[in-house]
Structure formats: C-alpha cells, structure tokens
Design a protein around this motif. Structure first.
Motif, mmCIF file in Angstrom:
data_model
loop_
_atom_site.group_PDB
_atom_site.id
_atom_site.type_symbol
_atom_site.label_atom_id
_atom_site.label_comp_id
_atom_site.label_asym_id
_atom_site.label_seq_id
_atom_site.Cartn_x
_atom_site.Cartn_y
_atom_site.Cartn_z
ATOM 1 N N VAL A 192 0.854 -1.190 0.000
ATOM 2 C CA VAL A 192 0.000 0.000 0.000
ATOM 3 C C VAL A 192 0.894 1.247 0.000
ATOM 4 C CG1 VAL A 192 -1.776 1.288 1.237
ATOM 5 C CG2 VAL A 192 -1.857 -1.215 1.201
ATOM 6 N N PRO A 193 0.767 2.071 -1.040
ATOM 7 C CA PRO A 193 1.684 3.203 -1.184
ATOM 8 C C PRO A 193 1.299 4.448 -0.400
ATOM 9 C CG PRO A 193 0.251 3.088 -3.089
ATOM 10 C CD PRO A 193 -0.087 1.909 -2.207
ATOM 11 N N TRP A 194 0.226 4.380 0.381
ATOM 12 C CA TRP A 194 -0.254 5.577 1.064
ATOM 13 C C TRP A 194 -0.265 5.371 2.571
ATOM 14 C CZ3 TRP A 194 -3.958 3.288 -2.491
ATOM 15 C CH2 TRP A 194 -3.791 3.736 -3.803
ATOM 16 N N ALA A 195 -0.101 6.473 3.277
ATOM 17 C CA ALA A 195 -0.248 6.460 4.734
ATOM 18 C C ALA A 195 -1.694 6.082 5.071
ATOM 19 C CB ALA A 195 0.085 7.838 5.296
ATOM 20 N N PRO A 196 -1.943 5.570 6.270
ATOM 21 C CA PRO A 196 -3.308 5.164 6.630
ATOM 22 C C PRO A 196 -4.365 6.258 6.417
ATOM 23 C CG PRO A 196 -1.770 4.334 8.247
ATOM 24 C CD PRO A 196 -0.976 5.228 7.328
ATOM 25 N N ALA A 197 -4.024 7.499 6.711
ATOM 26 C CA ALA A 197 -5.000 8.582 6.534
ATOM 27 C C ALA A 197 -5.336 8.781 5.059
ATOM 28 C CB ALA A 197 -4.468 9.883 7.133
ATOM 29 N N ARG A 198 -4.330 8.699 4.196
ATOM 30 C CA ARG A 198 -4.558 8.857 2.750
ATOM 31 C C ARG A 198 -5.364 7.672 2.214
ATOM 32 N NH1 ARG A 198 -2.684 12.370 -1.473
ATOM 33 N NH2 ARG A 198 -2.344 13.529 0.424
ATOM 34 N N LEU A 199 -5.046 6.485 2.674
ATOM 35 C CA LEU A 199 -5.795 5.295 2.262
ATOM 36 C C LEU A 199 -7.264 5.427 2.657
ATOM 37 C CD1 LEU A 199 -6.009 2.454 1.094
ATOM 38 C CD2 LEU A 199 -5.237 1.576 3.313
ATOM 39 N N SER A 200 -7.504 5.890 3.867
ATOM 40 C CA SER A 200 -8.876 6.096 4.327
ATOM 41 C C SER A 200 -9.588 7.135 3.459
ATOM 42 C CB SER A 200 -8.865 6.547 5.789
ATOM 43 O OG SER A 200 -10.168 6.805 6.232
ATOM 44 N N LEU A 201 -8.886 8.188 3.121
ATOM 45 C CA LEU A 201 -9.451 9.212 2.239
ATOM 46 C C LEU A 201 -9.829 8.612 0.894
ATOM 47 C CD1 LEU A 201 -10.011 12.251 1.546
ATOM 48 C CD2 LEU A 201 -7.653 12.280 0.682
ATOM 49 N N TYR A 202 -8.913 7.842 0.293
ATOM 50 C CA TYR A 202 -9.184 7.245 -1.019
ATOM 51 C C TYR A 202 -10.340 6.246 -0.952
ATOM 52 C CZ TYR A 202 -4.988 9.328 -3.091
ATOM 53 O OH TYR A 202 -4.051 10.205 -3.586
ATOM 54 N N ARG A 203 -10.414 5.501 0.140
ATOM 55 C CA ARG A 203 -11.539 4.554 0.285
ATOM 56 C C ARG A 203 -12.878 5.294 0.317
ATOM 57 N NH1 ARG A 203 -11.046 -0.665 1.543
ATOM 58 N NH2 ARG A 203 -9.035 -1.507 2.116
ATOM 59 N N THR A 204 -12.848 6.526 0.788
ATOM 60 C CA THR A 204 -14.068 7.334 0.849
ATOM 61 C C THR A 204 -14.356 8.042 -0.467
ATOM 62 O OG1 THR A 204 -13.752 7.706 3.214
ATOM 63 C CG2 THR A 204 -15.193 9.253 2.052
ATOM 64 N N ILE A 205 -13.335 8.697 -1.029
ATOM 65 C CA ILE A 205 -13.610 9.556 -2.188
ATOM 66 C C ILE A 205 -13.651 8.831 -3.522
ATOM 67 C CG2 ILE A 205 -12.749 11.614 -1.026
ATOM 68 C CD1 ILE A 205 -10.266 11.458 -2.887
ATOM 69 N N VAL A 206 -12.956 7.716 -3.658
ATOM 70 C CA VAL A 206 -12.988 7.012 -4.952
ATOM 71 C C VAL A 206 -14.415 6.602 -5.310
ATOM 72 C CG1 VAL A 206 -12.272 4.924 -6.173
ATOM 73 C CG2 VAL A 206 -10.560 6.356 -5.060
ATOM 74 N N PRO A 207 -15.154 5.953 -4.425
ATOM 75 C CA PRO A 207 -16.544 5.632 -4.784
ATOM 76 C C PRO A 207 -17.386 6.879 -5.071
ATOM 77 C CG PRO A 207 -15.861 4.337 -2.900
ATOM 78 C CD PRO A 207 -14.787 5.348 -3.137
ATOM 79 N N GLN A 208 -17.146 7.948 -4.319
ATOM 80 C CA GLN A 208 -17.893 9.183 -4.551
ATOM 81 C C GLN A 208 -17.552 9.782 -5.911
ATOM 82 O OE1 GLN A 208 -16.858 11.594 -1.167
ATOM 83 N NE2 GLN A 208 -18.284 10.530 0.188
ATOM 84 N N MET A 209 -16.289 9.795 -6.247
ATOM 85 C CA MET A 209 -15.855 10.368 -7.528
ATOM 86 C C MET A 209 -16.409 9.582 -8.706
ATOM 87 S SD MET A 209 -11.901 11.273 -6.547
ATOM 88 C CE MET A 209 -11.438 11.826 -8.181
ATOM 89 N N THR A 210 -16.479 8.271 -8.574
ATOM 90 C CA THR A 210 -16.978 7.470 -9.697
ATOM 91 C C THR A 210 -18.446 7.758 -9.978
ATOM 92 O OG1 THR A 210 -17.508 5.579 -8.269
ATOM 93 C CG2 THR A 210 -15.311 5.596 -9.299
ATOM 94 N N GLY A 211 -19.142 8.328 -9.030
ATOM 95 C CA GLY A 211 -20.536 8.699 -9.236
ATOM 96 C C GLY A 211 -20.725 9.808 -10.251
ATOM 97 N N PHE A 212 -19.653 10.506 -10.608
ATOM 98 C CA PHE A 212 -19.726 11.583 -11.599
ATOM 99 C C PHE A 212 -19.401 11.095 -13.006
ATOM 100 C CE2 PHE A 212 -18.957 13.857 -7.599
ATOM 101 C CZ PHE A 212 -20.063 14.683 -7.606
ATOM 102 N N LEU A 213 -19.200 9.789 -13.140
ATOM 103 C CA LEU A 213 -18.905 9.192 -14.437
ATOM 104 C C LEU A 213 -20.097 8.349 -14.885
ATOM 105 C CD1 LEU A 213 -15.250 8.032 -13.706
ATOM 106 C CD2 LEU A 213 -15.975 10.094 -14.926
ATOM 107 N N PRO A 214 -20.117 7.958 -16.165
ATOM 108 C CA PRO A 214 -21.175 7.029 -16.587
ATOM 109 C C PRO A 214 -21.167 5.792 -15.688
ATOM 110 C CG PRO A 214 -20.004 7.889 -18.489
ATOM 111 C CD PRO A 214 -19.247 8.362 -17.269
ATOM 112 N N GLU A 215 -22.336 5.247 -15.450
ATOM 113 C CA GLU A 215 -22.492 4.167 -14.465
ATOM 114 C C GLU A 215 -21.554 2.989 -14.704
ATOM 115 O OE1 GLU A 215 -25.995 1.282 -12.750
ATOM 116 O OE2 GLU A 215 -26.554 3.170 -13.680
#
Length: 94
Positions: free
Chosen positions: A51-74
C-alpha cells in the motif's frame, strides 16, 4: 409627534425571502478531470508492491474514490470502483 409625522424606520423595506431568492446551481465536476484523477490513483496502486499511502490517505481514497466514480457514466464508474478494490486486495495480500 403625531402618528402621521413619525418616521417609520422600516418603511419601504419589504421582508426578505427567508431562504434566499434562488438556490445556487449544483456543482458538477468535469468528468475528464475526475477520470484523470481516478486513473492517477489507480496507477499509483498498480505500481506499488505494498500500500503506497499512509493510513489517513488510504482512508481518504476509500471514501472519495466511490464518490468520484458517481460523476462518471455508471458502467465506467463501476469498473473503476472494481479495479480500485481489486488493487487494494492485491496490496493487502502482498
């Protein structure tokens, strides 16, 4: 002073709308920028042996990646979520 001679402090001022005139337009990010950011995150994960990220960054990505994909075609969003989760599983196993 008689009632007719009194100055009305609030005369001419109507009561404002309690909730404002109009709602601000909803923010919609540029799908190309969202897509580029998601591909950058995936590239970081794919290039790593752990895992290339610190725990805080990993937690952030786990949260925002699903949210960001919501702005793309399904279909595209679902594929990127799947790839992100697959990379996290691969990195956990390493």
């Amino acid at each position: 002073m008689a009632d007719g001679d009194e100055e009305h402090l609030f005369e001419g001022e109507g009561q404002g709308d309690l909730f404002g005139a109009e709602a601000a337009p909803a923010y919609r990010p540029d799908p190309d920028k969202v897509r580029a950011r998601l591909h950058k995150i995936l590239a970081e994960a794919r290039a790593a042996d752990k895992v290339p990220w610190a725990p805080a960054r990993l937690s952030l990505y786990r949260t925002i990646v699903p949210q960001m994909t919501g702005f793309l075609p399904e279909d595209e969003g679902a594929q990127l979520r799947f790839e992100f989760e697959a990379e996290l599983e691969r990195l956990k196993a390493a």
